[in-house]
Design a protein around this motif. Sequence first.
Motif, mmCIF file in Angstrom:
data_model
loop_
_atom_site.group_PDB
_atom_site.id
_atom_site.type_symbol
_atom_site.label_atom_id
_atom_site.label_comp_id
_atom_site.label_asym_id
_atom_site.label_seq_id
_atom_site.Cartn_x
_atom_site.Cartn_y
_atom_site.Cartn_z
ATOM 1 N N VAL A 273 0.842 -1.196 0.000
ATOM 2 C CA VAL A 273 0.000 0.000 0.000
ATOM 3 C C VAL A 273 0.880 1.249 0.000
ATOM 4 C CG1 VAL A 273 -1.713 1.327 1.315
ATOM 5 C CG2 VAL A 273 -1.885 -1.182 1.175
ATOM 6 N N GLY A 274 0.669 2.107 -0.984
ATOM 7 C CA GLY A 274 1.436 3.351 -1.073
ATOM 8 C C GLY A 274 2.930 3.117 -1.250
ATOM 9 N N LEU A 275 3.309 1.947 -1.706
ATOM 10 C CA LEU A 275 4.719 1.558 -1.817
ATOM 11 C C LEU A 275 5.428 1.712 -0.475
ATOM 12 C CD1 LEU A 275 3.859 2.678 -4.810
ATOM 13 C CD2 LEU A 275 6.288 2.543 -5.262
ATOM 14 N N GLY A 276 4.629 1.563 0.596
ATOM 15 C CA GLY A 276 5.157 1.832 1.932
ATOM 16 C C GLY A 276 5.931 0.677 2.529
ATOM 17 N N GLY A 277 5.805 -0.500 1.938
ATOM 18 C CA GLY A 277 6.569 -1.633 2.440
ATOM 19 C C GLY A 277 6.043 -2.202 3.747
ATOM 20 N N ARG A 278 4.760 -1.893 4.078
ATOM 21 C CA ARG A 278 4.232 -2.369 5.360
ATOM 22 C C ARG A 278 3.098 -3.377 5.196
ATOM 23 N NH1 ARG A 278 6.604 -0.706 9.359
ATOM 24 N NH2 ARG A 278 7.774 1.246 9.393
ATOM 25 N N GLN A 279 2.242 -3.112 4.202
ATOM 26 C CA GLN A 279 1.032 -3.921 4.082
ATOM 27 C C GLN A 279 0.809 -4.222 2.603
ATOM 28 O OE1 GLN A 279 -2.449 -1.791 5.387
ATOM 29 N NE2 GLN A 279 -3.820 -3.388 4.643
ATOM 30 N N LEU A 280 0.454 -5.485 2.309
ATOM 31 C CA LEU A 280 0.222 -5.830 0.906
ATOM 32 C C LEU A 280 -0.937 -5.024 0.329
ATOM 33 C CD1 LEU A 280 0.515 -9.745 0.687
ATOM 34 C CD2 LEU A 280 2.214 -8.013 0.061
ATOM 35 N N ALA A 281 -0.756 -4.547 -0.900
ATOM 36 C CA ALA A 281 -1.860 -3.911 -1.608
ATOM 37 C C ALA A 281 -2.817 -4.999 -2.076
ATOM 38 C CB ALA A 281 -1.315 -3.123 -2.792
ATOM 39 N N GLU A 282 -3.971 -4.600 -2.561
ATOM 40 C CA GLU A 282 -4.957 -5.601 -3.000
ATOM 41 C C GLU A 282 -4.559 -6.125 -4.377
ATOM 42 O OE1 GLU A 282 -8.915 -4.107 -2.493
ATOM 43 O OE2 GLU A 282 -8.828 -4.425 -0.311
ATOM 44 N N LEU A 283 -3.631 -7.050 -4.352
ATOM 45 C CA LEU A 283 -3.041 -7.563 -5.587
ATOM 46 C C LEU A 283 -4.084 -8.275 -6.441
ATOM 47 C CD1 LEU A 283 0.234 -9.043 -4.007
ATOM 48 C CD2 LEU A 283 -0.161 -6.723 -4.841
ATOM 49 N N GLY A 284 -4.961 -9.026 -5.774
ATOM 50 C CA GLY A 284 -5.977 -9.783 -6.504
ATOM 51 C C GLY A 284 -6.957 -8.865 -7.217
ATOM 52 N N ALA A 285 -7.331 -7.787 -6.552
ATOM 53 C CA ALA A 285 -8.276 -6.853 -7.169
ATOM 54 C C ALA A 285 -7.674 -6.234 -8.418
ATOM 55 C CB ALA A 285 -8.647 -5.759 -6.162
ATOM 56 N N MET A 286 -6.378 -5.918 -8.357
ATOM 57 C CA MET A 286 -5.718 -5.335 -9.530
ATOM 58 C C MET A 286 -5.606 -6.379 -10.650
ATOM 59 S SD MET A 286 -2.862 -2.739 -7.931
ATOM 60 C CE MET A 286 -2.259 -3.695 -6.544
ATOM 61 N N ALA A 287 -5.359 -7.628 -10.232
ATOM 62 C CA ALA A 287 -5.255 -8.696 -11.235
ATOM 63 C C ALA A 287 -6.595 -8.916 -11.934
ATOM 64 C CB ALA A 287 -4.783 -9.984 -10.568
ATOM 65 N N ASP A 288 -7.663 -8.781 -11.179
ATOM 66 C CA ASP A 288 -8.993 -9.041 -11.734
ATOM 67 C C ASP A 288 -9.580 -7.814 -12.436
ATOM 68 O OD1 ASP A 288 -8.825 -11.546 -10.727
ATOM 69 O OD2 ASP A 288 -10.004 -11.135 -8.916
ATOM 70 N N SER A 289 -8.935 -6.671 -12.288
ATOM 71 C CA SER A 289 -9.476 -5.439 -12.865
ATOM 72 C C SER A 289 -9.391 -5.484 -14.378
ATOM 73 C CB SER A 289 -8.697 -4.232 -12.348
ATOM 74 O OG SER A 289 -7.430 -4.185 -13.002
ATOM 75 N N ALA A 290 -9.989 -4.482 -15.006
ATOM 76 C CA ALA A 290 -9.928 -4.393 -16.468
ATOM 77 C C ALA A 290 -8.491 -4.322 -16.961
ATOM 78 C CB ALA A 290 -10.700 -3.163 -16.944
ATOM 79 N N ALA A 291 -7.592 -3.842 -16.099
ATOM 80 C CA ALA A 291 -6.188 -3.703 -16.510
ATOM 81 C C ALA A 291 -5.454 -5.040 -16.515
ATOM 82 C CB ALA A 291 -5.472 -2.720 -15.585
ATOM 83 N N ARG A 292 -6.059 -6.061 -15.917
ATOM 84 C CA ARG A 292 -5.483 -7.413 -15.886
ATOM 85 C C ARG A 292 -4.006 -7.371 -15.450
ATOM 86 N NH1 ARG A 292 -9.641 -10.311 -15.637
ATOM 87 N NH2 ARG A 292 -8.497 -12.175 -16.266
ATOM 88 N N VAL A 293 -3.756 -6.774 -14.312
ATOM 89 C CA VAL A 293 -2.372 -6.612 -13.854
ATOM 90 C C VAL A 293 -1.746 -7.972 -13.543
ATOM 91 C CG1 VAL A 293 -0.925 -5.633 -12.016
ATOM 92 C CG2 VAL A 293 -2.847 -4.307 -12.945
ATOM 93 N N ARG A 294 -0.548 -8.174 -14.051
ATOM 94 C CA ARG A 294 0.167 -9.412 -13.746
ATOM 95 C C ARG A 294 1.540 -9.137 -13.123
ATOM 96 N NH1 ARG A 294 -4.026 -10.804 -13.916
ATOM 97 N NH2 ARG A 294 -5.079 -12.498 -15.036
ATOM 98 N N VAL A 295 2.084 -7.953 -13.361
ATOM 99 C CA VAL A 295 3.391 -7.609 -12.784
ATOM 100 C C VAL A 295 3.152 -6.663 -11.613
ATOM 101 C CG1 VAL A 295 5.670 -6.615 -13.220
ATOM 102 C CG2 VAL A 295 4.445 -7.812 -15.072
ATOM 103 N N PHE A 296 3.771 -6.985 -10.492
ATOM 104 C CA PHE A 296 3.617 -6.159 -9.297
ATOM 105 C C PHE A 296 5.003 -5.707 -8.822
ATOM 106 C CE2 PHE A 296 0.032 -8.955 -9.633
ATOM 107 C CZ PHE A 296 -1.053 -8.121 -9.384
ATOM 108 N N SER A 297 5.090 -4.435 -8.499
ATOM 109 C CA SER A 297 6.401 -3.924 -8.086
ATOM 110 C C SER A 297 6.237 -2.660 -7.262
ATOM 111 C CB SER A 297 7.254 -3.600 -9.324
ATOM 112 O OG SER A 297 8.514 -3.119 -8.919
ATOM 113 N N ASP A 298 7.099 -2.515 -6.275
ATOM 114 C CA ASP A 298 7.193 -1.257 -5.521
ATOM 115 C C ASP A 298 8.322 -0.405 -6.095
ATOM 116 O OD1 ASP A 298 5.084 -1.760 -3.883
ATOM 117 O OD2 ASP A 298 6.245 -2.047 -2.032
ATOM 118 N N ASP A 299 8.675 -0.653 -7.328
ATOM 119 C CA ASP A 299 9.878 -0.040 -7.918
ATOM 120 C C ASP A 299 10.057 1.412 -7.525
ATOM 121 O OD1 ASP A 299 12.176 -0.030 -9.805
ATOM 122 O OD2 ASP A 299 10.967 1.545 -10.705
ATOM 123 N N GLY A 300 11.286 1.736 -7.256
ATOM 124 C CA GLY A 300 11.633 3.008 -6.607
ATOM 125 C C GLY A 300 11.962 2.700 -5.157
ATOM 126 N N ASN A 301 11.193 1.767 -4.612
ATOM 127 C CA ASN A 301 11.486 1.223 -3.287
ATOM 128 C C ASN A 301 11.711 -0.275 -3.421
ATOM 129 O OD1 ASN A 301 10.942 3.744 -2.253
ATOM 130 N ND2 ASN A 301 8.844 3.212 -1.658
#
Lengths: 323, 195, 444
Positions: C138-166
């Motif tokens: 969440v917020g690339l904060g490194g504390r709590q997982l973001a809702e990865l499944g929701a992003m994967a299931d969204s219209a954007a069909r996200v498959r790559v996850f990264s906090d890049d920059g952090n």
Amino acid sequence: MTGSPMPAGRHRHLISAADLSRDEAVLILDTAAELASVAGRPIRKLPTLRGMTVVNLFFEDSTRTRTSFEAAAKRLSADVINFSARGSSVAKGESLKDTALTLEAMGADAVVVRHSASGAAHRLAGWVTGSVVNAGDGTHEHPTQALLDAFTMRQRLGAPDQRGGGLDGVRVTIVGDVLHSRVARSNVLLLATLGAEVTLVAPPTLMPYAVETWPCKASYDFDAELRKSDVVMMLRVQQERMTAAYFPSIREYSRRYGLDAGRMALLPEHAIVMHPGPMNRGVEIAAEVADSPRSTIVAQVSNGVIVRMAVLYLLLGGAAAAA
Amino acid sequence: MCAMRPEPGHEQGAGHPGWKAVLTPEEIRRALSRVAHEILERTHGGEGIVLLGIPTRGVPLARRLAARIAEFEGTSAPYGSLDVTMHRDDLRLRPARALQRTEVPSGGVDGKTVVLVDDVLFSGRTIRAALDALNDLGRPRAVQLAVLVDRGHRELPIRADYVGKNLPTAYREVVRVLLEETDGEDSVLLGERDR
Amino acid sequence: MNGAGTARNGDGMAEEWLIKGARIAGADRVADIRLAGGVITGVGEDLSAPGARVLDAAGLVALPGLVDLHTHLREPGREDAETVETGTRGAALGGFTAVHAMANTEPAADTAGVVEQVWRLGQQAGYCDVRPVGAVTVGLGGRQLAELGAMADSAARVRVFSDDGNCVADPLLMLRALEYVKAFDGVIAQHAQEPRLTEGAQLNEGEVASRLGLAGWPAAAEEAIIARDCLLAAHVGSALHVCHVSTAGSVEIIRWAKSKGWQVTAEVTPHHLLLTDDLAAGYDPVFKVNPPLRTHADVAALRAALADGTIDCVATDHAPHPVEAKETEWAAAANGMTGLETALRVVHLAMVDTGLLDWAGVADRMSARPAAIGRVPGHGQPLRPGGPANLTLYDPAAPAEAVDPAAHASKSRNSPFAGMALPGQVHATFLRGTATVLDGKVTR
């Protein structure tokens, strides 16, 4: 020494001690030596820089360095503007570049800059038409400190007539937080140019990376180096290095790398003790060492003004021709 | 090489192609002797004088004048050097120069008659700087000026008290004074600028 | 075909093209290529296509449309540096037909809403397919997982996850993220940087940084995280992708992990294939990037690893910044370099001209493999009849020309290659049969 010893095109700025050839460094020391004789006379102000403006641009507090540059510029009759970051627009987030443009509008012939970021003087030199003198940039360099140190060494250890001479064969040991020391960096470069043999002594955690590529030797053993030193230069060690785990405690640091009376006794008879200031008495240097006749700490301060006069004079020559 | 060095004529400076010799070594010697006599005359036997040469070539000239005075009068005239570099007013226009020595005889300059000595008098700006520099050293009773060559084109109300040779020149011309002590030979040469 | 590509660029009608005499990368032959209806309808000699527009491709190399796994498009939040439109226009000019938009926007792409917004902006712009990368935490904060499944299931069909920059520095969080994305065939792209070892770090820890008085960024700070993450990925049997590998040591670790058969992939940036830390000598922050420029030995190792496949692909890490973010003292400057519009030319110089890769290799490292790692449908496929008409025509013989960032489509000018003579030119780019770039210029 004729013609243009410091051609305006080559040396409009003094950013790094590495910029100076041996001849140029010796010229600065010789000029300072002549100015020292002026300083010894009752009238100590010279008209040389009359009508020129020197700006002291200090983003870091350093009363001693700023005062030294101010005295140097004033003794040469320059107008001095002190521009300190505190309480100015800089504190409100103005960028270095905008500050540079402001100075430019003021018509600064020279900008003396102290900044916490390495390379700040270098960047500034790209944005102003006047000369930039690096008065300390982060953990990079502080070339006028090295020049005044070299001047002091030549004064104390050199032949009676030192004009034209370097520091050939002089053995200098620089001790302390070399990793974070701009004084050490500038001194290594300048002293090597002048022919001195420099050895850095520090705990391994405070020795710079790739120090083997520097023109000096490095050692972790202070006592072994003391016996073969003509000059011992002690660097200030900051308390906050301890919290970053560079060493376990100030006491342990002091025991292993501090210069106390016992260690001073190991030095050759003629050797001198230097410190760029401000000192932590009882940490890197014991009070009886700092106050001993071997100590050049007070001479370094007065030599600082003279060397900075020489630098300002030599850099500002031909300023209009270059502009 | 065994030197069959021709005495430099007035038409061409020997060994200096393109330059015209305007004073031979012998003429320089005679000019300095005359200046030394004049100094003695004007200062009542050189009483209380100090000769201060302006570097670079004013310094050996001052030394020579002091030697002549000693020769003529049997008393030594104190001499020294006065660097004017830090008092020049053209720093913005020219690269900074290396500083030369300022050496004042032990008696100082207070109350003395200081004779400034230089090789060529031109715009007068060097002498102006010398007067300022002298001011920092003390308070002479009087200041006089001796030059080997006065080439004219003054830009300041300054004149020499003693002149070895008046040499009318065009502004674009250049006068070079060579001395044994600094250049290995005695000669005064005249040439064109920008050669 | 074409799972993600329901949207149409331009007027919604795919064009018909006959590309004459291109050198097909990988096929080792010169052929005509016919495009119609968004697909390749023919590859062969002397094809005819009445009514189709004809492009003379003599001397040009035909590559499958390039895919970038690592692009900062800055929108939403930093539209002063880049927008999806300007960034993807630059991507098309660089020969790309798909880019992965990194998650470190403002707000961060850590919800289905933000990733869908970015995805739609990409469709509207129409220059290339924009595949949003979701934040791991969440917020690339490194504390709590973001809702990865929701992003994967969204219209954007996200498959790559990264906090890049952090860096996802917390090992437990990293382990969980790797494990969690297995449910939807996701991959965690790690920005490998041990934070404690790089506090205040400015430049590769080495001779140059030491001389310049810049705090060192040690190679070990990257390698330690890569080694750890390889072990974690193996432990949970999941897919790890290593972003912007920059050191010779990292290459060794990845080689070792691959030899174990673990699902580890890696990318290298064009700038790390060409530039070294000595460029920082003038303190010009245009050379400031994270991870930093390294040494010549590292560059050589990275090139060799890209050539032998240890490093799977080239990814630009295109990181636009406004002028004021770079016109500062080094320490105050932002990290990052633009790269979309120069990537292929840099790879040409660093890999092809050096004999390390042929054009088939370039097609693999800049299209096929990144498409596979990013699970991008419709991209990275060989130029064959029936395949999607995503392709790039590159002129390798174009005379080397100095890079002029002012001429770039990107809103930002922070190209480290400014003034550097790079060979070649992207001549044309086709996205599903429609030319986005012709004659080196965007078509609209």
